[in-house]
Design an enzyme around this catalytic site. Sequence first.
Site, PDB file in Angstrom:
ATOM      1  N   ASP A   1      -5.875  -0.268   4.721  1.00 11.80           N
ATOM      2  CA  ASP A   1      -4.645   0.506   4.858  1.00 11.80           C
ATOM      3  C   ASP A   1      -4.386   1.338   3.607  1.00 11.80           C
ATOM      4  O   ASP A   1      -3.913   2.479   3.680  1.00 11.80           O
ATOM      5  CB  ASP A   1      -3.477  -0.449   5.119  1.00 11.80           C
ATOM      6  CG  ASP A   1      -2.321   0.210   5.843  1.00 11.80           C
ATOM      7  OD1 ASP A   1      -2.372   1.431   6.077  1.00 11.80           O
ATOM      8  OD2 ASP A   1      -1.356  -0.495   6.185  1.00 11.80           O
TER       9      ASP A   1
ATOM     10  N   LYS B   1       0.830  -1.218   0.000  1.00  5.99           N
ATOM     11  CA  LYS B   1       0.000   0.000   0.000  1.00  5.99           C
ATOM     12  C   LYS B   1       0.856   1.257   0.000  1.00  5.99           C
ATOM     13  O   LYS B   1       0.437   2.302  -0.513  1.00  5.99           O
ATOM     14  CB  LYS B   1      -0.986  -0.017   1.174  1.00  5.99           C
ATOM     15  CG  LYS B   1      -0.357  -0.026   2.565  1.00  5.99           C
ATOM     16  CD  LYS B   1      -0.086   1.359   3.121  1.00  5.99           C
ATOM     17  CE  LYS B   1       0.674   1.267   4.434  1.00  5.99           C
ATOM     18  NZ  LYS B   1       0.873   2.586   5.053  1.00  5.99           N
TER      19      LYS B   1
END
EC number: 1.1.1.94
Length: 322
Positions: free
Chosen positions: A237, A184
């Site tokens: 996330d 991420k």
Amino acid sequence: MRVAVLGAGAWGTALAVLLASKGVPTRLWARRKAQAEALKAMRENRDYLPGVALPAYLYPTHDPEEALEGAELAVLAVPSKALRETVAGLPPAPWYVSATKGLFYGEEGVRTPAEVVEALTQRPVVALSGPNHAEEVARFLPTASVAAGPEDLARRVQALFSGPTFRVYTSRDRRGVELGGAVKNVLALAAGMVDGLRLGDNAKAALLTRGLKEMVRFGTALGGEEATFYGLAGLGDLLATAYSLHSRNRMAGESLVRGVDREALEARGVVEGLYAVKAMVAWGKEQGVELPVAEAVHRVAHEGLDPLAALKALMAREPKEE
């Protein structure tokens, strides 16, 4: 129970504040003696979390022996590039919680922080990861996270950290949880480039959706469970990091658009996505797996390609079925 938190940056301090506010005796280890002394004197981490008071049960120290004396577990909250050196240079703890997000790549292939710690210490490790900005955790804003590892220890971490504003779920898919947390950051760099170029909401939504597909492709190939990447440690996330004003990786992507080079970004603070993307691209080339978003980020951050040219190249890829 006494806990040692190793790393007095924003994230380490936030976790120490969270534990100490619950009455858990917590020792916060700072690498620099001057920082430890300032934390003791001011009862505030003015460098990384200004405005957050340190609870009475939180004791800062520069002495690793003092930090770990009597600790039942150690929470690692240091940058990935300092993880090996930190763990190797400190006395061992009975077991660890890794709150570090990153990737390592070498002869042994891709390794996650918990795997590195486990190999160095021969002690069990639980990974703690999710959409958790330190600034919000330390100010007791509602947050959810994932504790992943051996079931009995993951449940102990769940009980230790859970409270009115911090909800912890458990998972047995430690590798998937850590891979999601690392990838991420790479996608957040790309999102920051889109923001910096002012390409709009459509472009950002498309990039993140295709980036999520890339996270799943990369993560499942390395042994993670697909469902993990659609949960808190993956999609959750990613959303927090790609849209937040707190996100160092997203802001770094914007800075790359403005012409700030990688060395200057690293001088401002650790940008984990810059390291993770190198591991992703190296693995992808070795395995023959396409990772177009990661490759675009790598070309901008490490090869000097113009960000707009990189994003145009993504749009010009061969048409395919979703």
